[in-house]
Design a protein around this motif. Structure first.
Motif, PDB file in Angstrom:
ATOM      1  N   GLY A  15       0.814  -1.211   0.000  1.00 14.34           N
ATOM      2  CA  GLY A  15       0.000   0.000   0.000  1.00 14.34           C
ATOM      3  C   GLY A  15       0.844   1.257   0.000  1.00 14.34           C
ATOM      4  N   GLY A  16       1.125   1.783   1.206  1.00 14.28           N
ATOM      5  CA  GLY A  16       1.831   3.046   1.326  1.00 14.28           C
ATOM      6  C   GLY A  16       3.224   3.039   0.729  1.00 14.28           C
ATOM      7  N   LEU A  17       3.978   1.965   0.966  1.00 12.66           N
ATOM      8  CA  LEU A  17       5.341   1.910   0.428  1.00 12.66           C
ATOM      9  C   LEU A  17       5.320   1.841  -1.092  1.00 12.66           C
ATOM     10  CD1 LEU A  17       8.393   1.697   0.722  1.00 12.66           C
ATOM     11  CD2 LEU A  17       8.133  -0.775   1.017  1.00 12.66           C
ATOM     12  N   LYS A  18       4.480   0.992  -1.639  1.00 13.11           N
ATOM     13  CA  LYS A  18       4.395   0.877  -3.102  1.00 13.11           C
ATOM     14  C   LYS A  18       4.000   2.206  -3.730  1.00 13.11           C
ATOM     15  CE  LYS A  18       2.072  -1.513  -6.904  1.00 13.11           C
ATOM     16  NZ  LYS A  18       2.984  -0.843  -7.810  1.00 13.11           N
ATOM     17  N   SER A  19       3.027   2.882  -3.129  1.00 15.81           N
ATOM     18  CA  SER A  19       2.577   4.164  -3.675  1.00 15.81           C
ATOM     19  C   SER A  19       3.702   5.189  -3.685  1.00 15.81           C
ATOM     20  CB  SER A  19       1.389   4.703  -2.870  1.00 15.81           C
ATOM     21  OG  SER A  19       0.274   3.852  -2.984  1.00 15.81           O
TER      22      SER A  19
END
Length: 208
Positions: free
Chosen positions: A130-134
């Motif tokens: 989620g946050g890291l990929k984004s």
């Protein structure tokens, strides 16, 4: 922690004990991994009884989650700081140096994260996807724009970021191995900074 602790400010003693638990847990988890660590070990390292520790955190999982969530926020700050309006090589080299500095100053935190990922990241899978990929997608797009503008060499933005992680966090995650090979007369991090500056300067230079 119980509802009382959640609904009103902590006392000085509560803050001190919470900090002592998290500091002890960081040492225990980074040395033994999640599976190899116990509440008894953390309580002993914190100088508290196990029942006292359980007043602040209901489980080993809760302590580990608190550490990881705090770590990830700090760990990603240097990547967030890459400025699309900046000079590309300066921005990337600043990121490399900050990541290396964090490995020097926060080796236990690096090993905590590495251990979690090596175990399949069961407690942070949502964050990674989620946050890291984004965030990585966002910064990869910035790097790609710089490449298309002819300001950087034609390299894969994602693998550039992966390589920065690997080449900087290695010095924390495998510190014992690095020091065993180089010997006590070497400053591994200072030498790594010189090497990485040269390596990435050449890698990033636009094709003539």
């Amino acid at each position: 922690m119980d509802d009382i602790g959640a609904n009103r400010p902590k006392t000085r003693i509560q803050r001190r004990n919470t900090e002592a638990i998290l500091e002890a847990a960081l040492e225990v988890f980074s040395s033994n991994g999640f599976r190899g660590s116990t509440l008894d070990q953390i309580a002993r390292a914190a100088g508290l009884s196990k029942p006292n520790l359980l007043y602040y955190f209901p489980s080993k999982e809760a302590i580990h989650s608190e550490l990881l969530n705090g770590l990830l926020d700090v760990w990603l700050d240097p990547l967030r700081a890459i400025d699309p309006a900046g000079e590309p090589r300066d921005e990337i080299m600043t990121y490399v140096r900050r990541k290396l500095e964090m490995s020097r100053e926060m080796p236990r935190e690096s090993r905590l994260f590495a251990n979690e990922v090596l175990q399949g990241a069961p407690r942070i899978t949502d964050v990674l996807s989620g946050g890291l990929k984004s965030l990585v997608d966002e910064k990869a797009a910035v790097i790609r724009d710089w490449i298309e503008a002819g300001r950087l060499a034609r390299i894969d933005p994602y693998h550039l970021i992966f390589s920065i992680w690997a080449m900087t966090q290695h010095y924390a995650d495998f510190e014992v191995q690095v020091r065993a090979i180089l010997g006590p007369e070497h400053d591994a991090f200072a030498e790594a900074e010189v090497f990485l500056d040269r390596l990435f300067d050449r890698l990033l230079s636009p094709d003539p």
